[in-house]
Design a protein around this motif. Sequence first.
Motif, short mmCIF file in Angstrom:
data_model
loop_
_atom_site.label_atom_id
_atom_site.label_comp_id
_atom_site.label_asym_id
_atom_site.label_seq_id
_atom_site.Cartn_x
_atom_site.Cartn_y
_atom_site.Cartn_z
N VAL A 36 46.54 77.22 45.08
CA VAL A 36 46.79 77.28 43.64
C VAL A 36 48.05 78.11 43.41
N THR A 37 49.01 77.55 42.71
CA THR A 37 50.27 78.26 42.50
C THR A 37 50.44 78.76 41.07
N THR A 38 49.59 78.30 40.14
CA THR A 38 49.72 78.73 38.74
C THR A 38 49.09 80.11 38.55
N VAL A 49 35.02 76.74 42.04
CA VAL A 49 36.43 77.03 42.26
C VAL A 49 36.66 77.25 43.76
N ILE A 50 37.60 76.50 44.32
CA ILE A 50 37.95 76.67 45.74
C ILE A 50 39.46 76.87 45.83
N ILE A 51 39.86 78.01 46.37
CA ILE A 51 41.27 78.32 46.59
C ILE A 51 41.45 78.73 48.04
N LYS A 52 42.41 78.11 48.71
CA LYS A 52 42.61 78.36 50.13
C LYS A 52 43.92 79.11 50.37
N ALA A 53 43.84 80.11 51.26
CA ALA A 53 45.03 80.85 51.70
C ALA A 53 45.44 80.32 53.07
N THR A 54 46.71 79.94 53.22
CA THR A 54 47.22 79.40 54.48
C THR A 54 48.34 80.29 55.01
N PRO A 82 31.39 79.92 38.65
CA PRO A 82 31.13 80.83 37.53
C PRO A 82 29.82 80.50 36.83
N SER A 83 29.09 81.55 36.46
CA SER A 83 27.79 81.35 35.81
C SER A 83 27.88 81.36 34.29
N ARG A 84 29.05 81.70 33.75
CA ARG A 84 29.22 81.74 32.31
C ARG A 84 30.70 81.52 31.97
N ALA A 85 30.94 81.10 30.75
CA ALA A 85 32.31 80.88 30.29
C ALA A 85 33.02 82.21 30.08
N GLY A 86 34.35 82.15 30.08
CA GLY A 86 35.14 83.35 29.86
C GLY A 86 36.33 83.39 30.80
N ASP A 87 37.10 84.47 30.74
CA ASP A 87 38.24 84.69 31.62
C ASP A 87 37.85 85.62 32.76
N TYR A 88 38.19 85.21 33.98
CA TYR A 88 37.90 86.00 35.17
C TYR A 88 39.24 86.42 35.82
N LYS A 89 39.35 87.68 36.19
CA LYS A 89 40.54 88.19 36.83
C LYS A 89 40.36 88.10 38.35
N LEU A 90 41.22 87.30 39.00
CA LEU A 90 41.15 87.11 40.44
C LEU A 90 42.43 87.62 41.08
N VAL A 91 42.30 88.43 42.14
CA VAL A 91 43.46 88.96 42.84
C VAL A 91 43.32 88.69 44.33
N TYR A 92 44.29 87.98 44.90
CA TYR A 92 44.34 87.76 46.35
C TYR A 92 45.35 88.72 46.96
N PHE A 101 51.29 89.87 50.97
CA PHE A 101 51.47 88.90 49.88
C PHE A 101 50.31 89.06 48.91
N THR A 102 50.60 89.14 47.60
CA THR A 102 49.54 89.24 46.58
C THR A 102 49.76 88.19 45.50
N LYS A 103 48.66 87.81 44.86
CA LYS A 103 48.73 86.83 43.78
C LYS A 103 47.63 87.12 42.77
N ASN A 104 48.01 87.18 41.47
CA ASN A 104 47.06 87.37 40.39
C ASN A 104 46.82 86.03 39.69
N ILE A 105 45.56 85.69 39.51
CA ILE A 105 45.19 84.43 38.87
C ILE A 105 44.10 84.70 37.83
N VAL A 106 44.23 84.08 36.68
CA VAL A 106 43.18 84.13 35.67
C VAL A 106 42.39 82.82 35.74
N LEU A 107 41.10 82.93 36.01
CA LEU A 107 40.22 81.76 35.98
C LEU A 107 39.69 81.63 34.56
N ARG A 108 40.06 80.59 33.87
CA ARG A 108 39.66 80.38 32.47
C ARG A 108 38.58 79.31 32.42
#
Length: 380
Positions: A36-38, A49-54, A82-92, A101-108
């Motif tokens: 995921v690049t967004t 949700v499935i996100i893979k790090a290569t 996710p068990s409920r709606a909302g915004d989730y803060k994800l940090v790899y 390498f780090t990446k911040n993603i919001v799961l909406r």
Amino acid sequence: MNQKLNWLFALAIIIFSVYSCKKDDASPVPVISLSVTTDTLSVAFGDSVIIKATVGNNVQVEHSWKLNDSLFSKTADFRYKPSRAGDYKLVYAGGNAEGHFTKNIVLRVAAPVRPITAGSGRYISVVFDYLPAPGQFVNEEGLGDKNAPKGIIGGTDALLHLGAYGGYVVFGFDHSILNKPGYDLAIYGNPLPPPMEWSEPGIVMVSQDKNGNGLPDDEWYELAGSEYNAATTKKKYTITYYNPKATADVQWKDNLGNTGAVEINPFHDHSYYPSFAANQDSISFTGTLLKNTFGLMDNGFIYINTGFSFGYADNYSSGDDYAKNHFNSFNIDSAVDANGQAIQLSSIDFVKVYTGQNDKGNTLLGEISTEISGAKDLGF
């Protein structure tokens, strides 16, 4: 002298060889990419949700995924439902001693929406909860007893009494009400027009079924009416009523240090405390308190209770043209959270209405208490 030079030259060669070996043995900087690049990922409710790090150059790295600031896993792949709606803060975060390498993603995650079907109706389909505050019609059959809420299902012909400040009803529809341009929800009451106006404003709250369980157990949002930001409006107001366990005035106290009573009148000679309340000693309600508007007309003979411009149930309002519509109109866009911040809701599933004024009225007319006779989806 030549021996000394030879020795120094040999030492230099050894040092250069060791340094070169260390440089050759060092791990290269890892080249990491995510599937995921967004920065924001929209997720349908119920989906995983499935996100893979290569690691592109195949070096050893350590992986870390944090969800809402808590460590979720240390694997290369992130898998979550996710068990409920909302915004989730994800940090790899991934890397080794040579680089990270780090990446911040919001799961909406969008709230589930129950669609309108061929069998859907525009009116209330279910009442989840009903707890009136003490009032003159409480415990009276068809108006304020435990079976009275059935009357507001499927139409607008009945009348449900909510009692004094804080008394409420929670209801829903057989589909989600979508947030469309303009008004979305209508609530019917029984206010009277000027000059002998009799409004009993009720505050309206809404909720989304964010956990998808079909129950109103998610966060509530107030639909901010014309008085929401008024200096006379009190937020986080709490009142407690005490059961006299007799046909007698119901005493109360609030969190502002005030005391008073819901007074018995001769036209309703029975207990005003709800006999079906779980707690038969006392009940408490918390919400927004509107200013009192009860008083005499200019002629000094007729009592009235004036309403507000818009945003309240059982309110003869000019702002949403009660005279023309014969109901109060509500816009989902006016939703605010507990801190007064505007909330964008694409749809709602549950509605709560509660009496918004705390005024005993008088022994002729009784306390100020919101009544509703039904509600409908204006976008149906």
